[in-house]
Design a protein around this motif. Structure first.
Motif, PDB file in Angstrom:
ATOM      1  N   CYS A  17      -1.330   9.977  -8.579  1.00  0.00           N
ATOM      2  CA  CYS A  17      -1.522   8.562  -8.906  1.00  0.00           C
ATOM      3  C   CYS A  17      -0.441   7.691  -8.279  1.00  0.00           C
ATOM      4  CB  CYS A  17      -1.495   8.373 -10.417  1.00  0.00           C
ATOM      5  SG  CYS A  17      -2.724   9.337 -11.306  1.00  0.00           S
ATOM      6  N   THR A  18       0.444   8.334  -7.516  1.00  0.00           N
ATOM      7  CA  THR A  18       1.564   7.624  -6.911  1.00  0.00           C
ATOM      8  C   THR A  18       1.593   7.783  -5.391  1.00  0.00           C
ATOM      9  OG1 THR A  18       2.871   7.975  -8.912  1.00  0.00           O
ATOM     10  CG2 THR A  18       4.089   7.381  -6.924  1.00  0.00           C
ATOM     11  N   GLY A  28      -7.313  -3.632 -12.266  1.00  0.00           N
ATOM     12  CA  GLY A  28      -5.946  -4.128 -12.214  1.00  0.00           C
ATOM     13  C   GLY A  28      -5.351  -4.116 -10.812  1.00  0.00           C
ATOM     14  N   MET A  29      -6.040  -3.478  -9.880  1.00  0.00           N
ATOM     15  CA  MET A  29      -5.613  -3.435  -8.469  1.00  0.00           C
ATOM     16  C   MET A  29      -6.873  -3.567  -7.614  1.00  0.00           C
ATOM     17  SD  MET A  29      -2.799  -0.330  -8.529  1.00  0.00           S
ATOM     18  CE  MET A  29      -1.422  -0.953  -7.568  1.00  0.00           C
ATOM     19  N   LYS A  33      -4.432   0.488  -3.793  1.00  0.00           N
ATOM     20  CA  LYS A  33      -2.982   0.579  -3.898  1.00  0.00           C
ATOM     21  C   LYS A  33      -2.383   1.222  -2.661  1.00  0.00           C
ATOM     22  CE  LYS A  33      -1.444   4.774  -5.829  1.00  0.00           C
ATOM     23  NZ  LYS A  33      -0.509   4.813  -4.769  1.00  0.00           N
ATOM     24  N   ILE A  37       3.216   3.804  -4.308  1.00  0.00           N
ATOM     25  CA  ILE A  37       3.260   2.857  -5.429  1.00  0.00           C
ATOM     26  C   ILE A  37       2.438   3.432  -6.577  1.00  0.00           C
ATOM     27  CG2 ILE A  37       2.645   0.526  -6.202  1.00  0.00           C
ATOM     28  CD1 ILE A  37       4.879   0.624  -4.069  1.00  0.00           C
ATOM     29  N   CYS A  39      -0.081   3.740  -9.534  1.00  0.00           N
ATOM     30  CA  CYS A  39      -1.267   3.010  -9.952  1.00  0.00           C
ATOM     31  C   CYS A  39      -0.981   2.299 -11.276  1.00  0.00           C
ATOM     32  CB  CYS A  39      -2.424   4.004 -10.130  1.00  0.00           C
ATOM     33  SG  CYS A  39      -3.947   3.256 -10.734  1.00  0.00           S
ATOM     34  N   VAL A  40      -1.547   1.102 -11.445  1.00  0.00           N
ATOM     35  CA  VAL A  40      -1.344   0.373 -12.704  1.00  0.00           C
ATOM     36  C   VAL A  40      -2.003   1.088 -13.878  1.00  0.00           C
ATOM     37  CG1 VAL A  40      -1.077  -1.867 -11.585  1.00  0.00           C
ATOM     38  CG2 VAL A  40      -3.334  -1.169 -12.389  1.00  0.00           C
ATOM     39  N   GLN A  41      -2.909   2.003 -13.610  1.00  0.00           N
ATOM     40  CA  GLN A  41      -3.569   2.751 -14.673  1.00  0.00           C
ATOM     41  C   GLN A  41      -2.787   4.003 -15.094  1.00  0.00           C
ATOM     42  OE1 GLN A  41      -6.056   1.580 -16.369  1.00  0.00           O
ATOM     43  NE2 GLN A  41      -6.262  -0.206 -15.051  1.00  0.00           N
ATOM     44  N   CYS A  48      -3.691   9.323 -16.581  1.00  0.00           N
ATOM     45  CA  CYS A  48      -4.549   8.237 -16.123  1.00  0.00           C
ATOM     46  C   CYS A  48      -5.260   7.576 -17.309  1.00  0.00           C
ATOM     47  CB  CYS A  48      -5.576   8.786 -15.138  1.00  0.00           C
ATOM     48  SG  CYS A  48      -6.761   7.551 -14.573  1.00  0.00           S
TER      49      CYS A  48
END
Length: 94
Positions: A17-18, A28-29, A33, A37, A39-41, A48
């Motif tokens: 997720c990064t 949210g994105m 992404k 970075i 993920c906002v989730q 997740c």
């Protein structure tokens, strides 16, 4: 069943997720992404928030944990996925 297909996500990891870039919308994105970075989730426990939800990008659902990718540590997984990201980046000379 092979050992790789039996793996599940390591607690407190979130490397997948990064490290990779995701070009499809994520709640949210909307533009996806960039690589490196989070993920906002990604929740504080590095799980997740939209796992199993229809809004989860197909890229995420298709990325399955494996011994090669995950290794024994989060650091291994981040390094492996970062190398894959670099190797598959658009415009990279073959």
């Amino acid at each position: 069943m092979s050992p790789q297909s039996e793996l599940s996500c390591r607690p407190d990891c979130g490397a997948c997720c990064t490290a990779p870039s995701i070009t499809s919308p994520i709640p949210g994105m909307p533009g996806g992404k960039p690589a490196g970075i989070p993920c906002v989730q990604l929740l504080p426990d590095r799980r997740c928030a939209i796992f199993g939800e229809p809004t989860r990008p197909a890229f995420c659902a298709g990325l399955k944990p494996s011994a090669d990718m995950c290794g024994e540590t989060r650091g291994h997984a981040l390094a492996w996925l970062t190398q894959l990201e670099v190797a598959t980046a658009p415009g990279r000379a073959a």
